[in-house]
Design a protein around this motif. Structure first.
Motif, short mmCIF file in Angstrom:
data_model
loop_
_atom_site.label_atom_id
_atom_site.label_comp_id
_atom_site.label_asym_id
_atom_site.label_seq_id
_atom_site.Cartn_x
_atom_site.Cartn_y
_atom_site.Cartn_z
N PHE A 19 -14.83 6.07 2.46
CA PHE A 19 -14.13 4.96 1.83
C PHE A 19 -14.69 4.69 0.43
O PHE A 19 -13.94 4.60 -0.54
CB PHE A 19 -14.27 3.69 2.70
N VAL A 23 -11.95 5.20 -2.48
CA VAL A 23 -11.13 3.99 -2.63
C VAL A 23 -10.73 3.76 -4.08
O VAL A 23 -9.56 3.45 -4.37
CB VAL A 23 -11.82 2.74 -2.03
N ARG A 27 -6.85 3.86 -5.40
CA ARG A 27 -6.29 2.64 -5.99
C ARG A 27 -5.79 2.91 -7.41
O ARG A 27 -4.69 2.50 -7.77
CB ARG A 27 -7.33 1.52 -5.98
N GLU A 41 -3.58 -2.13 -4.71
CA GLU A 41 -4.68 -2.60 -3.86
C GLU A 41 -4.24 -2.69 -2.40
O GLU A 41 -4.94 -2.21 -1.51
CB GLU A 41 -5.15 -3.97 -4.36
N ASP A 42 -3.09 -3.28 -2.17
CA ASP A 42 -2.59 -3.44 -0.79
C ASP A 42 -2.34 -2.09 -0.12
O ASP A 42 -2.69 -1.88 1.03
CB ASP A 42 -1.29 -4.25 -0.78
N THR A 44 -3.62 0.79 -0.89
CA THR A 44 -4.89 1.49 -0.67
C THR A 44 -5.56 1.00 0.59
O THR A 44 -6.01 1.80 1.43
CB THR A 44 -5.83 1.29 -1.89
N GLN A 45 -5.61 -0.32 0.76
CA GLN A 45 -6.20 -0.88 1.97
C GLN A 45 -5.44 -0.43 3.21
O GLN A 45 -6.05 -0.07 4.23
CB GLN A 45 -6.23 -2.40 1.89
N GLU A 46 -4.14 -0.45 3.12
CA GLU A 46 -3.33 -0.04 4.27
C GLU A 46 -3.56 1.43 4.63
O GLU A 46 -3.61 1.80 5.80
CB GLU A 46 -1.85 -0.29 3.97
N ILE A 49 -6.80 1.63 6.46
CA ILE A 49 -6.65 1.05 7.80
C ILE A 49 -5.98 2.06 8.74
O ILE A 49 -6.43 2.27 9.87
CB ILE A 49 -5.85 -0.27 7.75
#
Length: 173
Positions: A19, A23, A27, A41-42, A44-46, A49
């Motif tokens: 990560f 990351v 991003r 950002e969203d 990338t996080q998803e 996950i």
């Protein structure tokens, strides 16, 4: 050896290192591609996950391509959804424009009735030519053939019909 790869990304330390090392690049890639920092950002996080949720199915050597694919597909799905929302907004806003004030609707209906009466006052030849041209969309030559008259006669009837309708519409105001 494949089992070691599969279970590797599921270990917290390995996932955390993966990560941290990917990351920022993911991003930035999403930001450059779609131009929206919050969305980048969203997404990338998803993507991370989903990688964590499917860590037992994704080998460590395929994890990087997996997160980029997930992020890209998520963004494309978001864009497709936005298009649907915009299309709906366009179509519904078109409907809302038809809902004018009650006074306007009443005036419009009254005008339609008066216009129909003005058309009814035209001579039969003028009314026939006018309606065939304006309502049916027929050309002067087609009207001439149907009515068995010359094109000049159709032009004259249309001209006189328009003059009469203009007079009546001025009287309506």
């Amino acid at each position: 050896m494949k089992n070691i790869s599969l279970s590797g990304i599921c270990e917290e330390l390995i996932f955390s290192d993966f990560f941290k090392s990917h990351v920022k690049a993911l991003r930035n890639y999403m930001y450059y591609k779609f131009g929206n920092e919050e969305q980048a950002e969203d997404v990338t996080q998803e993507a991370f996950i989903k990688l964590w949720e499917n860590c037992d199915k994704v080998p460590l050597d395929k994890a990087k391509s997996y997160i980029y694919t997930i992020a890209n597909n998520t963004s494309l799905n978001h864009i497709a959804h936005q298009k649907v929302v915009l299309e709906y907004a366009k179509s519904s806003s078109g409907l809302e424009k038809n809902y004018e004030s009650p006074d306007y609707i009443i005036e419009e209906e009254q005008f339609k009735v008066k216009l129909q009466n003005a058309i009814a006052k035209l001579t039969e030849g003028q009314r026939t030519c006018f309606l065939m041209h304006r309502i049916d969309g027929k050309k002067y030559s087609e009207i001439a053939t149907i009515l068995d008259i010359s094109v000049k006669a159709v032009e004259k009837r249309m001209h006189l019909a328009l003059i009469e309708l203009r007079k009546e519409i001025k009287n309506l105001k």
